[in-house]
Design a protein around this motif. Structure first.
Motif, mmCIF file in Angstrom:
data_model
loop_
_atom_site.group_PDB
_atom_site.id
_atom_site.type_symbol
_atom_site.label_atom_id
_atom_site.label_comp_id
_atom_site.label_asym_id
_atom_site.label_seq_id
_atom_site.Cartn_x
_atom_site.Cartn_y
_atom_site.Cartn_z
ATOM 1 N N ASP A 38 47.594 47.046 37.351
ATOM 2 C CA ASP A 38 47.989 45.593 37.784
ATOM 3 C C ASP A 38 47.230 45.277 39.232
ATOM 4 O OD1 ASP A 38 49.698 45.194 35.564
ATOM 5 O OD2 ASP A 38 51.409 45.580 36.761
ATOM 6 N N MET A 39 47.242 46.295 40.147
ATOM 7 C CA MET A 39 46.505 46.116 41.431
ATOM 8 C C MET A 39 45.215 45.881 41.165
ATOM 9 S SD MET A 39 48.683 48.428 43.841
ATOM 10 C CE MET A 39 49.216 49.625 43.218
ATOM 11 N N VAL A 40 44.414 46.495 40.708
ATOM 12 C CA VAL A 40 42.849 46.314 40.556
ATOM 13 C C VAL A 40 42.574 44.866 39.906
ATOM 14 C CG1 VAL A 40 42.685 48.910 40.567
ATOM 15 C CG2 VAL A 40 42.676 47.804 38.222
ATOM 16 N N GLY A 44 35.539 45.640 37.785
ATOM 17 C CA GLY A 44 36.564 45.348 37.177
ATOM 18 C C GLY A 44 36.807 46.508 36.088
ATOM 19 N N LEU A 45 37.571 46.385 34.957
ATOM 20 C CA LEU A 45 37.836 47.411 33.928
ATOM 21 C C LEU A 45 36.953 47.074 32.822
ATOM 22 C CD1 LEU A 45 41.580 47.740 34.679
ATOM 23 C CD2 LEU A 45 39.834 49.062 35.703
ATOM 24 N N ARG A 46 36.722 48.168 32.126
ATOM 25 C CA ARG A 46 36.116 48.066 30.898
ATOM 26 C C ARG A 46 37.171 47.559 29.866
ATOM 27 N NH1 ARG A 46 33.307 53.522 29.023
ATOM 28 N NH2 ARG A 46 34.162 52.618 27.027
ATOM 29 N N GLU A 47 36.460 46.577 28.913
ATOM 30 C CA GLU A 47 37.825 45.908 27.769
ATOM 31 C C GLU A 47 38.026 46.589 26.805
ATOM 32 O OE1 GLU A 47 35.936 42.183 27.045
ATOM 33 O OE2 GLU A 47 36.132 41.385 29.131
ATOM 34 N N ASP A 48 37.029 47.871 26.315
ATOM 35 C CA ASP A 48 37.269 48.442 25.094
ATOM 36 C C ASP A 48 38.191 49.743 25.475
ATOM 37 O OD1 ASP A 48 35.510 49.827 27.003
ATOM 38 O OD2 ASP A 48 34.297 50.818 25.349
ATOM 39 N N TRP A 70 42.456 54.033 31.211
ATOM 40 C CA TRP A 70 41.281 53.230 31.216
ATOM 41 C C TRP A 70 40.263 53.639 32.098
ATOM 42 C CZ3 TRP A 70 41.857 52.011 36.364
ATOM 43 C CH2 TRP A 70 43.056 51.826 37.197
ATOM 44 N N TYR A 71 39.217 52.923 31.945
ATOM 45 C CA TYR A 71 37.848 53.111 32.683
ATOM 46 C C TYR A 71 37.690 51.723 33.487
ATOM 47 C CZ TYR A 71 36.877 57.013 29.355
ATOM 48 O OH TYR A 71 36.673 58.246 28.782
ATOM 49 N N THR A 72 36.874 52.031 34.528
ATOM 50 C CA THR A 72 36.160 51.195 35.478
ATOM 51 C C THR A 72 34.819 50.774 34.622
ATOM 52 O OG1 THR A 72 34.996 52.164 37.029
ATOM 53 C CG2 THR A 72 37.379 51.830 37.276
ATOM 54 N N ARG A 73 34.334 49.758 35.037
ATOM 55 C CA ARG A 73 33.123 49.386 34.649
ATOM 56 C C ARG A 73 31.976 50.137 35.362
ATOM 57 N NH1 ARG A 73 33.644 42.777 33.986
ATOM 58 N NH2 ARG A 73 34.803 42.899 31.968
ATOM 59 N N SER A 74 32.248 50.840 36.148
ATOM 60 C CA SER A 74 31.270 51.404 37.200
ATOM 61 C C SER A 74 31.297 52.985 36.619
ATOM 62 C CB SER A 74 31.624 51.405 38.551
ATOM 63 O OG SER A 74 31.469 50.143 39.137
ATOM 64 N N GLY A 75 32.002 53.513 35.678
ATOM 65 C CA GLY A 75 32.224 54.807 35.169
ATOM 66 C C GLY A 75 33.272 55.679 35.428
ATOM 67 N N LEU A 83 40.178 53.906 44.069
ATOM 68 C CA LEU A 83 39.196 53.094 43.113
ATOM 69 C C LEU A 83 38.213 52.037 43.687
ATOM 70 C CD1 LEU A 83 41.252 53.290 39.837
ATOM 71 C CD2 LEU A 83 39.210 54.376 40.405
ATOM 72 N N GLY A 84 38.769 51.321 44.540
ATOM 73 C CA GLY A 84 38.108 50.274 45.121
ATOM 74 C C GLY A 84 37.057 50.798 45.990
#
Length: 246
Positions: free
Chosen positions: A115-117, A131-135, A142-147, A88-89
């Protein structure tokens, strides 16, 4: 007379170099990030080095189907969880599906990835990770902010509508259910129409398990490869309980 060595400064500089290396080298990343999920201590071994190097080939696309067979207690779950977070990174838009024999266990591993990300060292290694989307931040979804996204599921769960660049099956059968022919058949039947159809083009699949029964999913897939020229071709890594080779 030479200046005395400033050990603290030397350590800091070496650590910075290790962080830079970790972004492109999974074995280095795994050793740096392991304390996030194993705070009591993580012992690196030859088998983990071998598996980490092979998993890196999966991320690089040299291997698209990997099967790992290893005995219990070999830190396999920790390593593949670290691998998911590393991917994911490097690929924040990837969609990753983490599967285990129960939804509860799959969610536990998904929480480790989350936890790691979210840890400081992760940001140091991947400064461009947004980072992760807050919604959408459930433990197992869960989603990353990059899609990108991470979805955890137990074997047999409905995953219609999901797609994946990487699927990791960590012990699709438990020690208790592996002896049941009915349970083994359920896993095999789910893998084809349930999981395989969820894979995006050029997707990677990793199956890591203790092979409790020869006719479990890994055995079935290896037999299918021999019988059907159109079946997936698997790279297999087997780590024995006692390694007597140099």
């Amino acid at each position: 007379m030479a200046d005395p060595i400033n050990k603290k400064k030397l350590y800091t500089e070496l650590y910075k170099k290790a962080l830079l290396k970790a972004a492109n080298d999974f074995p280095t990343y795994a050793q740096i990030m392991a304390p996030v999920i194993i705070p009591e201590g993580f012992v690196w071994g030859r088998h983990l080095q071998k598996l980490a190097e092979t998993l890196q080939l999966v991320e690089e696309g040299e291997i698209t189907r990997l099967m790992i067979e290893i005995s219990p207690g070999g830190s396999k779950s920790s390593l593949v969880t670290l691998f998911e977070s590393w991917c994911l990174g490097r690929h924040p838009t990837w969609k990753i599906l983490g599967v285990s024999h129960s939804g509860q266990l799959a969610t536990k591993f998904a929480r480790f990835v989350k936890d790691m990300v979210g840890s400081p060292n992760y940001t140091n290694i991947f400064p461009d990770f947004k980072g992760l989307r807050e919604d959408v931040q459930a433990s197992g979804y869960w989603y990353t902010r990059s899609g990108g996204m991470f979805v955890s599921a137990g074997v047999g769960a409905g995953i219609a509508g999901e797609r994946a660049n990487l699927a990791v099956l960590d012990d699709p059968l438990s020690e208790q259910t592996a002896e049941s022919e009915l349970e083994r058949k359920k896993v095999v039947d789910w893998y084809g129409p349930g999981l395989k159809t969820r894979m995006l083009p050029d997707a990677r699949v990793v199956i890591v398990n203790t092979r409790w029964n020869l006719s479990a999913l890994s055995g079935y897939l290896l037999d299918l490869e021999k019988k059907n020229t159109e079946a997936d071709k698997w790279n297999s890594v087997s780590i024995p309980e006692i390694l007597d080779a140099p």
